[in-house]
Motif scaffolding. Structure first.
Motif, mmCIF file in Angstrom:
data_model
loop_
_atom_site.group_PDB
_atom_site.id
_atom_site.type_symbol
_atom_site.label_atom_id
_atom_site.label_comp_id
_atom_site.label_asym_id
_atom_site.label_seq_id
_atom_site.Cartn_x
_atom_site.Cartn_y
_atom_site.Cartn_z
ATOM 1 N N ASP A 2 0.710 -1.099 0.121
ATOM 2 C CA ASP A 2 0.156 0.169 0.043
ATOM 3 C C ASP A 2 0.732 1.453 0.037
ATOM 4 N N ASP A 3 2.060 1.229 -0.417
ATOM 5 C CA ASP A 3 2.923 2.319 -0.244
ATOM 6 C C ASP A 3 2.648 3.565 -1.187
ATOM 7 N N GLY A 4 2.244 3.044 -2.537
ATOM 8 C CA GLY A 4 1.759 3.946 -3.317
ATOM 9 C C GLY A 4 0.622 4.720 -3.014
ATOM 10 N N ALA A 5 -0.190 4.031 -2.557
ATOM 11 C CA ALA A 5 -1.452 4.865 -2.164
ATOM 12 C C ALA A 5 -1.386 5.575 -0.897
ATOM 13 N N GLN A 6 -0.436 5.412 -0.076
ATOM 14 C CA GLN A 6 -0.118 6.086 1.081
ATOM 15 C C GLN A 6 0.802 7.269 0.800
ATOM 16 N N TYR A 7 1.491 7.097 -0.267
ATOM 17 C CA TYR A 7 2.426 8.298 -0.664
ATOM 18 C C TYR A 7 1.773 9.292 -1.779
ATOM 19 N N TRP A 8 1.137 8.768 -2.493
ATOM 20 C CA TRP A 8 0.448 9.486 -3.731
ATOM 21 C C TRP A 8 -1.276 9.175 -3.450
ATOM 22 N N PRO A 9 -1.765 9.594 -2.481
ATOM 23 C CA PRO A 9 -3.232 9.448 -2.167
ATOM 24 C C PRO A 9 -4.459 9.936 -3.124
ATOM 25 N N GLU A 10 -3.565 11.177 -3.705
ATOM 26 C CA GLU A 10 -4.356 11.923 -4.683
ATOM 27 C C GLU A 10 -4.204 11.309 -6.199
ATOM 28 N N CYS A 11 -3.506 10.497 -6.659
ATOM 29 C CA CYS A 11 -3.133 9.977 -7.630
ATOM 30 C C CYS A 11 -3.673 8.603 -8.037
#
Length: 251
Positions: free
Chosen positions: A135-144
């Motif tokens: 879930d790193d991407g969703a945490q780091y780029w939540p708006e993307c």
């Protein structure tokens, strides 16, 4: 950014070598370092580092192109890429287009990647032996979104690139699979930078391209890769110029 490398490239906006009245375009290029014992030399940086600092205009390509090569190979590590990408785009940046180059070992063709992926980096370990949490991407780029596409006109760029190659036997293909490893990660990171900057959201400009090159790193392979990279840079610039209403047509 004023980092000179051994070949004399700099990450600066000095444009003294060309007529200031000419509409010059600046392209940032990066390449990767080695990442396994099987690939102690990564041809992507050798190709990037071989590019000239300026592509002069000619009758078929009227736009002068300043090429800024990042002076060192990008470490094949998630932490290194995450730290580097924001530094590539300072607020006073004069960069118009970005070309990331990476290696795809085992391929004999060149791939122009259309899409970067936010997720899927929890399986392949980097040079530090690390992966990212699922879930790193969703945490780091939540708006993307989970995927981001480049805003360049890929089909037009591909046609222009192919037409410019002196060696028509070179195989260059569009691709939708950047690999879910560091190549994909740096691509998505740059695409997300432009997305987050708020320039039109999902319909905004994301002037980034990723080129996968074969794993061969001998002099002939590097020269061939340079030919492809130069053709791609010119194609990106002239396609962008045509899109923005300048003269020029697809080959």
């Amino acid at each position: 950014m004023e980092d000179p490398d051994s070949a004399g490239h700099t990450l600066s906006s000095d444009r003294s070598a060309v007529d200031p009245a000419v509409d010059e375009v600046t392209v940032l290029v990066t390449g990767f370092g080695p990442f396994t014992d099987d690939w102690p030399v990564n041809p992507s940086f050798l190709i990037a580092d071989s590019l000239p600092p300026l592509l002069h205009p000619n009758p078929g390509h009227p736009t002068p192109i300043r090429i800024l090569v990042h002076p060192t190979p990008v470490r094949v590590a998630y932490s290194a890429v995450r730290e580097l990408v924001p530094k590539l785009y300072p607020t006073d940046s004069k960069i118009d287009l970005v070309l990331h180059i990476g290696m795809a070992g085992g391929r004999d063709h060149y791939s122009m990647e259309r899409v970067g992926h936010r997720d899927g980096y929890d399986k392949n370990r980097d040079v530090d032996g690390r992966t990212l949490a699922a879930d790193d991407g969703a945490q780091y780029w939540p708006e993307c979104p989970a995927t981001l596409a480049t805003s360049v006109a890929c089909e037009d760029v591909w046609r222009r690139c192919r037409a410019q190659l002196a060696d028509q036997s070179i195989d260059v293909r569009p691709s939708h699979d950047a690999g879910h490893f560091l190549c994909d990660f740096i691509y998505y990171s740059s695409l997300a930078h432009f997305y987050r900057r708020g320039e039109g959201g999902k319909d905004g400009e994301r002037p980034v391209m990723f080129l996968h090159v074969p794993g061969d790193s001998d002099a002939q392979a590097v020269a061939r890769g340079r030919q492809v990279a130069e053709a791609l840079v010119r194609a990106l610039v002239e396609s962008r110029r045509a899109q923005k209403g300048g003269s020029g047509s697809a080959a």
